[in-house]
Design a protein around this motif. Structure first.
Motif, PDB file in Angstrom:
ATOM      1  N   GLY A 279       0.788  -1.229   0.000  1.00  0.00           N
ATOM      2  CA  GLY A 279       0.000   0.000   0.000  1.00  0.00           C
ATOM      3  C   GLY A 279       0.817   1.274   0.000  1.00  0.00           C
ATOM      4  N   LEU A 280       2.137   1.168  -0.120  1.00  0.00           N
ATOM      5  CA  LEU A 280       2.979   2.351  -0.226  1.00  0.00           C
ATOM      6  C   LEU A 280       3.065   2.797  -1.674  1.00  0.00           C
ATOM      7  CD1 LEU A 280       5.930   1.299   2.109  1.00  0.00           C
ATOM      8  CD2 LEU A 280       3.983   2.757   2.685  1.00  0.00           C
ATOM      9  N   GLY A 281       3.433   4.049  -1.870  1.00  0.00           N
ATOM     10  CA  GLY A 281       3.740   4.513  -3.207  1.00  0.00           C
ATOM     11  C   GLY A 281       5.198   4.211  -3.526  1.00  0.00           C
ATOM     12  N   TYR A 282       5.510   4.187  -4.807  1.00  0.00           N
ATOM     13  CA  TYR A 282       6.891   3.973  -5.222  1.00  0.00           C
ATOM     14  C   TYR A 282       7.197   4.891  -6.380  1.00  0.00           C
ATOM     15  CZ  TYR A 282      11.243   1.319  -5.583  1.00  0.00           C
ATOM     16  OH  TYR A 282      12.564   0.937  -5.558  1.00  0.00           O
ATOM     17  N   GLY A 283       8.282   5.651  -6.235  1.00  0.00           N
ATOM     18  CA  GLY A 283       8.715   6.560  -7.287  1.00  0.00           C
ATOM     19  C   GLY A 283       9.893   5.970  -8.038  1.00  0.00           C
ATOM     20  N   ARG A 284      10.922   6.785  -8.236  1.00  0.00           N
ATOM     21  CA  ARG A 284      12.115   6.322  -8.922  1.00  0.00           C
ATOM     22  C   ARG A 284      13.088   5.748  -7.893  1.00  0.00           C
ATOM     23  NH1 ARG A 284      12.841  11.519 -13.067  1.00  0.00           N
ATOM     24  NH2 ARG A 284      10.916  11.119 -14.250  1.00  0.00           N
ATOM     25  N   LEU A 285      12.842   4.514  -7.496  1.00  0.00           N
ATOM     26  CA  LEU A 285      13.626   3.777  -6.497  1.00  0.00           C
ATOM     27  C   LEU A 285      13.524   4.391  -5.106  1.00  0.00           C
ATOM     28  CD1 LEU A 285      16.797   2.912  -8.640  1.00  0.00           C
ATOM     29  CD2 LEU A 285      14.681   1.592  -8.360  1.00  0.00           C
ATOM     30  N   TRP A 286      12.411   5.035  -4.806  1.00  0.00           N
ATOM     31  CA  TRP A 286      12.119   5.566  -3.467  1.00  0.00           C
ATOM     32  C   TRP A 286      10.718   5.124  -3.050  1.00  0.00           C
ATOM     33  CZ3 TRP A 286      15.492   8.234  -0.393  1.00  0.00           C
ATOM     34  CH2 TRP A 286      16.663   8.726  -1.007  1.00  0.00           C
ATOM     35  N   PHE A 287      10.597   4.700  -1.794  1.00  0.00           N
ATOM     36  CA  PHE A 287       9.288   4.410  -1.218  1.00  0.00           C
ATOM     37  C   PHE A 287       8.650   5.708  -0.730  1.00  0.00           C
ATOM     38  CE2 PHE A 287      11.398   0.316  -0.869  1.00  0.00           C
ATOM     39  CZ  PHE A 287      10.385  -0.573  -1.196  1.00  0.00           C
ATOM     40  N   ILE A 288       7.296   5.730  -0.760  1.00  0.00           N
ATOM     41  CA  ILE A 288       6.554   6.945  -0.447  1.00  0.00           C
ATOM     42  C   ILE A 288       5.366   6.588   0.437  1.00  0.00           C
ATOM     43  CG2 ILE A 288       5.228   8.871  -1.425  1.00  0.00           C
ATOM     44  CD1 ILE A 288       6.830   8.210  -4.100  1.00  0.00           C
ATOM     45  N   GLY A 289       5.189   7.335   1.512  1.00  0.00           N
ATOM     46  CA  GLY A 289       4.043   7.125   2.388  1.00  0.00           C
ATOM     47  C   GLY A 289       3.707   8.402   3.121  1.00  0.00           C
ATOM     48  N   ASP A 290       2.928   8.290   4.181  1.00  0.00           N
ATOM     49  CA  ASP A 290       2.663   9.441   5.037  1.00  0.00           C
ATOM     50  C   ASP A 290       2.537   8.951   6.468  1.00  0.00           C
ATOM     51  OD1 ASP A 290      -0.160   8.809   5.659  1.00  0.00           O
ATOM     52  OD2 ASP A 290      -0.537   9.364   3.584  1.00  0.00           O
ATOM     53  N   ALA A 291       2.706   9.878   7.406  1.00  0.00           N
ATOM     54  CA  ALA A 291       2.653   9.521   8.827  1.00  0.00           C
ATOM     55  C   ALA A 291       2.264  10.754   9.628  1.00  0.00           C
ATOM     56  CB  ALA A 291       4.001   8.991   9.303  1.00  0.00           C
ATOM     57  N   PRO A 292       1.609  10.550  10.765  1.00  0.00           N
ATOM     58  CA  PRO A 292       1.212  11.676  11.618  1.00  0.00           C
ATOM     59  C   PRO A 292       2.347  12.129  12.528  1.00  0.00           C
ATOM     60  CG  PRO A 292       0.431   9.631  12.561  1.00  0.00           C
ATOM     61  CD  PRO A 292       1.101   9.260  11.272  1.00  0.00           C
ATOM     62  N   ALA A 293       2.233  13.355  13.005  1.00  0.00           N
ATOM     63  CA  ALA A 293       3.108  13.907  14.042  1.00  0.00           C
ATOM     64  C   ALA A 293       2.304  14.942  14.808  1.00  0.00           C
ATOM     65  CB  ALA A 293       4.348  14.554  13.432  1.00  0.00           C
ATOM     66  N   PRO A 294       2.475  15.045  16.122  1.00  0.00           N
ATOM     67  CA  PRO A 294       1.683  15.998  16.912  1.00  0.00           C
ATOM     68  C   PRO A 294       1.811  17.439  16.436  1.00  0.00           C
ATOM     69  CG  PRO A 294       2.821  14.460  18.352  1.00  0.00           C
ATOM     70  CD  PRO A 294       3.336  14.220  16.967  1.00  0.00           C
ATOM     71  N   ALA A 295       2.905  17.752  15.753  1.00  0.00           N
ATOM     72  CA  ALA A 295       3.114  19.126  15.288  1.00  0.00           C
ATOM     73  C   ALA A 295       2.180  19.510  14.151  1.00  0.00           C
ATOM     74  CB  ALA A 295       4.569  19.309  14.858  1.00  0.00           C
ATOM     75  N   ASP A 297      -1.590  18.980  11.810  1.00  0.00           N
ATOM     76  CA  ASP A 297      -2.999  18.620  11.910  1.00  0.00           C
ATOM     77  C   ASP A 297      -3.353  17.369  11.116  1.00  0.00           C
ATOM     78  OD1 ASP A 297      -3.490  20.833  13.518  1.00  0.00           O
ATOM     79  OD2 ASP A 297      -3.941  22.132  11.809  1.00  0.00           O
ATOM     80  N   ALA A 298      -2.516  17.018  10.180  1.00  0.00           N
ATOM     81  CA  ALA A 298      -2.794  15.860   9.319  1.00  0.00           C
ATOM     82  C   ALA A 298      -1.482  15.147   9.018  1.00  0.00           C
ATOM     83  CB  ALA A 298      -3.454  16.323   8.019  1.00  0.00           C
ATOM     84  N   PRO A 299      -1.537  13.879   8.651  1.00  0.00           N
ATOM     85  CA  PRO A 299      -0.313  13.174   8.280  1.00  0.00           C
ATOM     86  C   PRO A 299       0.416  13.887   7.142  1.00  0.00           C
ATOM     87  CG  PRO A 299      -2.104  11.614   8.582  1.00  0.00           C
ATOM     88  CD  PRO A 299      -2.717  12.987   8.629  1.00  0.00           C
ATOM     89  N   LYS A 300       1.737  13.809   7.182  1.00  0.00           N
ATOM     90  CA  LYS A 300       2.566  14.450   6.173  1.00  0.00           C
ATOM     91  C   LYS A 300       3.335  13.390   5.379  1.00  0.00           C
ATOM     92  CE  LYS A 300       1.467  18.649   7.284  1.00  0.00           C
ATOM     93  NZ  LYS A 300       0.683  19.490   6.343  1.00  0.00           N
ATOM     94  N   PRO A 301       3.644  13.701   4.119  1.00  0.00           N
ATOM     95  CA  PRO A 301       4.353  12.716   3.288  1.00  0.00           C
ATOM     96  C   PRO A 301       5.775  12.459   3.780  1.00  0.00           C
ATOM     97  CG  PRO A 301       3.350  14.443   1.937  1.00  0.00           C
ATOM     98  CD  PRO A 301       3.276  14.907   3.352  1.00  0.00           C
ATOM     99  N   TRP A 302       6.210  11.210   3.629  1.00  0.00           N
ATOM    100  CA  TRP A 302       7.605  10.870   3.833  1.00  0.00           C
ATOM    101  C   TRP A 302       8.111  10.106   2.613  1.00  0.00           C
ATOM    102  CZ3 TRP A 302       8.179   5.773   3.189  1.00  0.00           C
ATOM    103  CH2 TRP A 302       7.200   4.892   3.681  1.00  0.00           C
ATOM    104  N   TYR A 303       9.423  10.092   2.490  1.00  0.00           N
ATOM    105  CA  TYR A 303      10.099   9.393   1.393  1.00  0.00           C
ATOM    106  C   TYR A 303      11.254   8.618   2.012  1.00  0.00           C
ATOM    107  CZ  TYR A 303       7.433  13.083  -0.735  1.00  0.00           C
ATOM    108  OH  TYR A 303       6.406  13.937  -1.042  1.00  0.00           O
ATOM    109  N   ALA A 304      11.537   7.430   1.491  1.00  0.00           N
ATOM    110  CA  ALA A 304      12.537   6.605   2.169  1.00  0.00           C
ATOM    111  C   ALA A 304      13.209   5.624   1.227  1.00  0.00           C
ATOM    112  CB  ALA A 304      11.900   5.829   3.326  1.00  0.00           C
ATOM    113  N   GLY A 305      14.460   5.319   1.560  1.00  0.00           N
ATOM    114  CA  GLY A 305      15.156   4.166   1.024  1.00  0.00           C
ATOM    115  C   GLY A 305      15.116   3.079   2.074  1.00  0.00           C
ATOM    116  N   PHE A 306      14.742   1.864   1.679  1.00  0.00           N
ATOM    117  CA  PHE A 306      14.627   0.733   2.593  1.00  0.00           C
ATOM    118  C   PHE A 306      15.697  -0.300   2.239  1.00  0.00           C
ATOM    119  CE2 PHE A 306       9.690   0.960   3.295  1.00  0.00           C
ATOM    120  CZ  PHE A 306       9.845   2.193   3.923  1.00  0.00           C
TER     121      PHE A 306
END
Length: 354
Positions: A279-295, A297-306
């Motif tokens: 259920g994650l997104g995938y770009g050009r060899l990068w994983f893409i998702g979102d996650a909440p943080a108390p700072a 109001d809504a989850p923000k996008p993240w990008y990652a190498g796994f």
């Protein structure tokens, strides 16, 4: 890394950067309780300043070769495993910006004329470089097996007499571009195209185009029996140097006033091209998702190498956070649990203000 403003006597670096000042203690409590296992390094920065660092010791491997107990520190090289793939994406982007490699719409087999016999298959002939960069080749590939299993496709590639023919000759099982199939083979092809276009080995071009401009002086790139550096999983970097790459990406490709990677390449790399089975997104060899943080109001996008074993480079541009996690749980099905908990339950959950 740039320095933060001087701290008042009552402030910690984490608190100054918007985090719960007890964030380090929470990380240690998770480790002591056994909830966070097999960690080697946690290093995270916001707006150029480190707010969380943890180095320990543990059993480690170098591309599958046991190293025994290693005491990790800021100078210790560590396997990135498949985070290597995300770095290779950046290297391709640099080479493309310099006009050294073909555009993404170019057909893949045209870059390997020595395998012209494979282009007789109509679907195979339609596969592009872009499909390789998004793991949508449509070719059979199985890395769900342990990497100790010779039937694992990446291991089979390493054992094959010709790694590139092995990859390009896989059976077509889906229309190119229609399905995400995790494939170290696709990245091996990207590494070969970089080498062909630049006239340098992948490690040499990486050193000149990416590492030296970032002040990265030490790295190691593991190679197969044929001497070819593994574009899929072979890179070793220190945690601070991987963090530099993350911070350069947060800076939209600029480091110390110097353009390293084009902003357009980064934006396109972080744009979802396909969804993964998780259920994650995938770009050009990068994983893409979102996650909440108390700072926020809504989850923000993240990008990652796994990477196998729990290796991670996490980025959340809207919070200006980059985080490196190194771990030693290689080949374990649940290796994703600890780095995900550190990212979501330690780092993001303790970000108190934007």
């Amino acid at each position: 890394m740039k320095s933060a403003e001087p701290l008042s006597p009552t402030e910690s670096p984490a608190e100054t950067l918007g985090f719960d000042p007890a964030i380090k203690r929470k990380l240690l409590a998770g480790i002591e309780s056994g909830l966070l296992r097999d960690l080697h390094v946690v290093l995270a920065a916001r707006s150029g300043s480190v707010f969380l660092d943890h180095y320990t010791q543990g059993n480690d491997d170098e591309w599958g070769r046991p190293l025994g107990q290693v005491a990790f520190n800021a100078d210790a090289l560590h396997d990135l495993r498949s985070v290597t793939k995300s770095i290779v994406s950046l290297i391709y982007g640099i080479a493309l910006d310099r006009g050294l490699v073909p555009p993404l719409e170019a057909t893949l087999l045209a870059q390997f004329p020595e395998y012209a016999d494979l282009a007789v298959h109509p679907a195979r002939a339609r596969i592009t470089i872009g499909h390789a960069l998004t793991m949508t080749l449509g070719m059979e590939w199985d890395e769900n097996r342990p990497y100790s299993d010779p039937l694992n496709s990446e291991i089979a590639m390493e054992l094959a007499p010709d790694r590139y023919r092995f990859v390009l000759d896989r059976p077509i099982i889906a229309e190119p571009g229609s399905r995400w199939i995790y494939s170290g083979g696709s990245v091996a092809l990207i590494g070969a195209i970089i080498a062909k276009g630049t006239g340098q080995s992948l490690p040499d071009f990486a050193r000149d185009a990416l590492f030296t401009p970032l002040g990265i002086e030490r790295f190691h790139w593991s190679a197969g029996n044929d001497g070819v550096a593994s574009a899929a999983s072979g890179l070793r970097l220190t945690a601070p140097d991987l963090l530099k790459i993350g911070q350069m990406l947060l800076g939209k490709g600029v480091w110390n006033g110097q353009r390293i990677v084009s902003e357009g390449w980064i934006e396109a790399s972080f744009a979802p091209a396909i969804s993964t089975p998780d259920g994650l997104g995938y770009g050009r060899l990068w994983f893409i998702g979102d996650a909440p943080a108390p700072a926020f109001d809504a989850p923000k996008p993240w990008y990652a190498g796994f990477g196998n074993g729990g290796q991670r480079l996490w980025l959340m541009p809207e919070a200006d956070i980059a985080a490196v996690i190194y771990a030693g749980k290689y080949d374990a099905w649940d290796a994703w649990v600890t780095p995900t908990r550190v990212w979501r339950e330690i780092i993001l959950a303790n970000l108190q203000r934007a």
